[in-house]
Design a protein around this motif. Structure first.
Motif, PDB file in Angstrom:
ATOM      1  N   TRP A  82      44.188  34.055  33.060  1.00  0.00           N
ATOM      2  CA  TRP A  82      43.246  33.381  32.755  1.00  0.00           C
ATOM      3  C   TRP A  82      43.640  31.951  32.375  1.00  0.00           C
ATOM      4  O   TRP A  82      43.082  31.158  32.856  1.00  0.00           O
ATOM      5  N   TYR A 113      41.163  26.587  47.376  1.00  0.00           N
ATOM      6  CA  TYR A 113      41.884  27.948  47.768  1.00  0.00           C
ATOM      7  C   TYR A 113      42.545  28.645  46.648  1.00  0.00           C
ATOM      8  O   TYR A 113      42.456  29.951  46.446  1.00  0.00           O
ATOM      9  N   TRP A 149      39.973  30.070  43.989  1.00  0.00           N
ATOM     10  CA  TRP A 149      39.488  31.358  44.605  1.00  0.00           C
ATOM     11  C   TRP A 149      40.545  32.436  44.701  1.00  0.00           C
ATOM     12  O   TRP A 149      39.999  33.711  44.403  1.00  0.00           O
ATOM     13  N   TRP A 150      41.749  32.201  45.208  1.00  0.00           N
ATOM     14  CA  TRP A 150      42.507  33.364  45.334  1.00  0.00           C
ATOM     15  C   TRP A 150      43.018  34.086  44.038  1.00  0.00           C
ATOM     16  O   TRP A 150      42.798  35.078  43.782  1.00  0.00           O
ATOM     17  N   LYS A 190      45.442  40.842  40.066  1.00  0.00           N
ATOM     18  CA  LYS A 190      44.969  41.361  39.003  1.00  0.00           C
ATOM     19  C   LYS A 190      45.591  42.683  38.426  1.00  0.00           C
ATOM     20  O   LYS A 190      45.968  42.753  37.231  1.00  0.00           O
ATOM     21  N   LEU A 249      41.070  33.994  41.228  1.00  0.00           N
ATOM     22  CA  LEU A 249      39.899  34.706  40.726  1.00  0.00           C
ATOM     23  C   LEU A 249      39.628  35.927  41.592  1.00  0.00           C
ATOM     24  O   LEU A 249      39.003  36.947  40.930  1.00  0.00           O
ATOM     25  N   THR A 250      40.015  35.982  42.739  1.00  0.00           N
ATOM     26  CA  THR A 250      39.586  37.293  43.669  1.00  0.00           C
ATOM     27  C   THR A 250      40.535  38.288  44.285  1.00  0.00           C
ATOM     28  O   THR A 250      40.131  39.368  44.445  1.00  0.00           O
ATOM     29  N   SER A 251      41.791  37.899  43.789  1.00  0.00           N
ATOM     30  CA  SER A 251      43.025  38.664  44.488  1.00  0.00           C
ATOM     31  C   SER A 251      43.007  39.945  43.500  1.00  0.00           C
ATOM     32  O   SER A 251      43.503  40.072  42.532  1.00  0.00           O
ATOM     33  N   ARG A 252      42.768  41.094  44.422  1.00  0.00           N
ATOM     34  CA  ARG A 252      42.955  42.415  43.653  1.00  0.00           C
ATOM     35  C   ARG A 252      44.499  42.803  43.193  1.00  0.00           C
ATOM     36  O   ARG A 252      44.792  43.299  42.047  1.00  0.00           O
TER      37      ARG A 252
END
Length: 145
Positions: free
Chosen positions: A89, A125, A128-129, A137, A131-134
């Motif tokens: 974060w 990009y 976006w990555w 995470k 925030l969204t990359s499983r």
């Protein structure tokens, strides 16, 4: 879900390669500083190409600090699990700050050049990555020992 070779000796998921590239991208001003210092004759020209306003250069060093610290603590992430889990974060907030700063500069009349457009697209990009990359995470979510 992940292959056996995607884990380290401790059983933690290895970082995706794109994560390291995004960290380098976030710390690009630091990288540029090192390049400019190494090439003394062209250092000023190099800095002038990316940062015509020197105040922006010094401000550009700030968002690279979380990325540099991520490089440092990634190898010892098991020692500070809470800090590590929150660090994703921190990187996202730093990326949002860079993006907002670029948009503010463009809104104040800075010319949209090919370099600034490429950096803007790269920052969108990267955000976006992040925030969204499983996989990312999962990389930041350490399993209990």
């Amino acid at each position: 879900m992940y292959l056996h070779n995607e884990f380290d000796n401790r059983g933690h998921l290895r970082a995706p390669v794109i994560f390291w590239l995004i960290l380098l991208f976030q710390a690009r001003t630091w990288f540029l500083l090192v390049l400019a210092a190494a090439s003394r004759q062209q250092g000023d020209a190099l800095l002038g190409l990316f940062y015509p306003d020197r105040d922006n250069f010094w401000l550009g060093l700030l968002p690279g600090i979380p990325a540099a610290l991520a490089f440092v603590i990634s190898g010892r992430r098991h020692l500070w699990p809470r800090l590590w889990q929150a660090w994703r974060w921190v990187l996202i907030v730093a990326q949002i700050a860079v993006l907002a700063w670029q948009l503010m500069l463009l809104g104040q009349g800075e010319d949209l050049t090919g370099v600034s457009l490429a950096l803007l697209v790269g920052d969108v990009y990267a955000l976006w990555w992040l925030l969204t990359s499983r996989r990312l995470k999962d990389y930041f979510a350490l399993q209990s020992e």
